[in-house]
Design an enzyme around this catalytic site. Structure first.
Site, mmCIF file in Angstrom:
data_model
loop_
_atom_site.group_PDB
_atom_site.id
_atom_site.type_symbol
_atom_site.label_atom_id
_atom_site.label_comp_id
_atom_site.label_asym_id
_atom_site.label_seq_id
_atom_site.Cartn_x
_atom_site.Cartn_y
_atom_site.Cartn_z
ATOM 1 N N SER A 93 0.806 -1.210 0.000
ATOM 2 C CA SER A 93 0.000 0.000 0.000
ATOM 3 C C SER A 93 0.846 1.269 0.000
ATOM 4 O O SER A 93 1.615 1.510 -0.923
ATOM 5 C CB SER A 93 -0.973 -0.035 1.185
ATOM 6 O OG SER A 93 -1.927 0.985 1.103
ATOM 7 N N ASP A 230 -2.312 6.366 -3.397
ATOM 8 C CA ASP A 230 -1.147 5.745 -2.773
ATOM 9 C C ASP A 230 -0.665 4.620 -3.686
ATOM 10 O O ASP A 230 -1.149 4.474 -4.804
ATOM 11 C CB ASP A 230 -1.477 5.239 -1.367
ATOM 12 C CG ASP A 230 -2.557 4.169 -1.363
ATOM 13 O OD1 ASP A 230 -3.336 4.109 -2.340
ATOM 14 O OD2 ASP A 230 -2.635 3.388 -0.400
ATOM 15 N N ASP A 232 -0.967 1.382 -4.002
ATOM 16 C CA ASP A 232 -1.866 0.390 -4.596
ATOM 17 C C ASP A 232 -3.221 0.979 -4.959
ATOM 18 O O ASP A 232 -4.143 0.251 -5.319
ATOM 19 C CB ASP A 232 -2.032 -0.821 -3.678
ATOM 20 C CG ASP A 232 -2.784 -0.500 -2.385
ATOM 21 O OD1 ASP A 232 -2.789 0.676 -1.970
ATOM 22 O OD2 ASP A 232 -3.345 -1.434 -1.787
ATOM 23 N N ASP A 234 -5.730 2.360 -3.374
ATOM 24 C CA ASP A 234 -6.981 2.204 -2.641
ATOM 25 C C ASP A 234 -7.315 3.450 -1.826
ATOM 26 O O ASP A 234 -8.326 3.487 -1.133
ATOM 27 C CB ASP A 234 -6.977 0.951 -1.762
ATOM 28 C CG ASP A 234 -5.937 0.988 -0.644
ATOM 29 O OD1 ASP A 234 -5.124 1.939 -0.609
ATOM 30 O OD2 ASP A 234 -5.932 0.050 0.178
#
EC number: 5.4.2.10
Length: 437
Positions: A93, A230, A232, A234
């Site tokens: 992440s 960010d 990834d 999400d």
């Protein structure tokens, strides 16, 4: 022994003590046993971890469809769209490039319940009976994964984004190939930064945890809005045309009012965490919207939404879940919905976000203390009560024990910065005095 799974899968330093090729392979085999798609962000370590996960799954008789580098929410969407039994995302992440992680999704694209994670972890220490010969699984490339996800996102829009100039910060991450395409196809004029992933620069002074560069770019290009993801993708945070940061609480406020106006906010309830700003609750109450609070972590927001049938929830950090269109936080979806509200109302993001007053918030992490005694010390409880009485309706205090280390987080909100700092510092000092190990 500490639990292997954290609040968002298994995470740690790539090739360190936790995230190794051996662990990835064995974890995949254990997951195949318990749960019976494979995707990652651009981190260089994702290559060997994804290969190990795919090998572990295939050796357990699972057919693997490798979606390559895509956002975490794309993985969740594709599991449901492809009717897969489960899915795996290789990502840490918003963490820096040296870290990586492995997170699992159940059928339908939902995060695993704690009970399933515990069963996978327990399976790691048990013998695994593996198939042989023709009974092993296949590993195939999921060729149209990205196209399916892009079409899904575009299909959620009620209004085109024509005439809106947006700067996108893709954090050198999984959004790099997809987010600019989505916003452009939706009609926006797009300027992109943080869009050159090399496997090592993910989240490096860019993205939702480093918004200075985005604010500078919005001002330099005279853009209407900036959107930051960010690693990834999400998360979504924003910057308005003045360069001011618009956080997850403010984005939730804008979208909650929009959905309520259209009759789409189930039970007129928004799900947020205890860390959401007091200003969010006040703004929602003024518009007859209830704010349900959960523990910190998007998984707890999701659990509350699923249990109550609620349609919108999220965190101050920019994890927002729009249940009509997603089963998990989706930064690109959040971004286009936010710009969609700008297009629908003809208002700037600055105007839309002004519905909520952000109260100054001060957080102090007090280390080296007995986290299990938070709330049990009479003198500390009395000090908190006195401070809360002084703050009244214009502030609040939250003390939270860390789940991973001997630390207590002291958070104070107040009508002004000086008052918040004074109470936070006084309480933090008392925590140290009363609860030191």
């Amino acid at each position: 022994m500490p639990r292997l799974f954290g609040t968002d899968g298994v995470r740690g330093l790539a090739n360190g003590e936790t995230i190794t090729a051996d662990l990835a392979l064995r974890l995949a085999q254990a997951a195949a046993h318990v749960l019976g798609q494979d995707a990652r962000d651009p981190r260089v370590s994702g290559e060997f971890i994804a290969a190990a996960v795919a090998a572990g799954l295939a050796s357990s008789g699972v057919d693997v469809f490798d979606a390559g580098v895509i956002p975490t929410p794309a993985t969740a969407y594709l599991i449901a769209d492809f009717d897969a039994d489960f899915g795996v995302m290789i990502s840490a992440s918003h963490n820096p490039a040296p870290d990586n992680g492995i997170k699992f999704f159940a059928a339908g694209g939902r995060k695993l319940a704690d009970e399933l994670e515990d069963r996978i972890e327990a399976q790691l220490s048990r013998p695994v009976l593996l198939p042989t010969g023709a009974d092993v699984g296949r590993i195939r490339r999921f060729a149209d994964a990205e196209d399916r996800y892009v079409l899904h996102l575009l299909g959620t829009l009620q209004h085109r984004l024509d005439g809106i100039h947006v700067v996108l910060d893709c954090a050198h991450g999984a959004a790099a190939g997809i987010s600019p395409e989505v916003f452009t196809d939706a009609g926006a004029r797009v300027t992109v930064i943080g869009n050159d992933p090399d496997g090592m620069n993910i989240n490096d002074r860019v993205g939702s945890t480093h918004l200075d560069l985005l604010a500078e770019a919005v001002l330099a290009h005279g853009a209407d809005v900036g959107i930051a993801h960010d690693g990834d993708a999400d998360r979504c945070l924003a910057v308005d045309h003045t360069g001011a940061i618009i956080d997850g609480d403010q984005i939730m406020a804008v979208l909650a009012l929009s959905m309520a106006r259209r009759g789409l906010l189930a039970e007129r309830t928004l799900v947020a965490t205890v860390m959401s700003n007091l200003g969010l609750r006040i703004a929602m109450a003024e518009n007859d919207i209830t704010v349900m609070q959960t523990r910190v972590g998007d998984r707890y927001v999701l659990e509350a939404m699923n249990e109550g049938g609620y349609s919108l929830g999220g965190e101050q950090s920019g994890h927002l879940v729009i249940a009509e269109h997603a089963t998990t936080g989706d930064g690109i979806l959040t971004g286009i919905q936010l710009l969609g509200e700008m297009a629908a109302t003809g208002k700037s993001l600055h105007e839309l976000a002004s519905v909520m007053t952000v109260y100054p918030q001060v957080m102090i992490n007090v280390r080296g203390v007995d986290r299990d005694r938070v709330g049990d010390d009479a003198e500390l409880n009395a000090a908190v009560a006195r401070a809360e009485a002084e703050l009244g309706d214009t502030g609040r205090i939250l003390m939270r024990a860390s789940g991973t280390e001997p630390m207590i987080r002291v958070m104070v909100e107040a009508a002004d910065q000086a008052t918040a700092e004074r109470h936070a510092e006084e309480l933090a000092a008392l925590v140290t005095e009363r609860l030191a190990i």
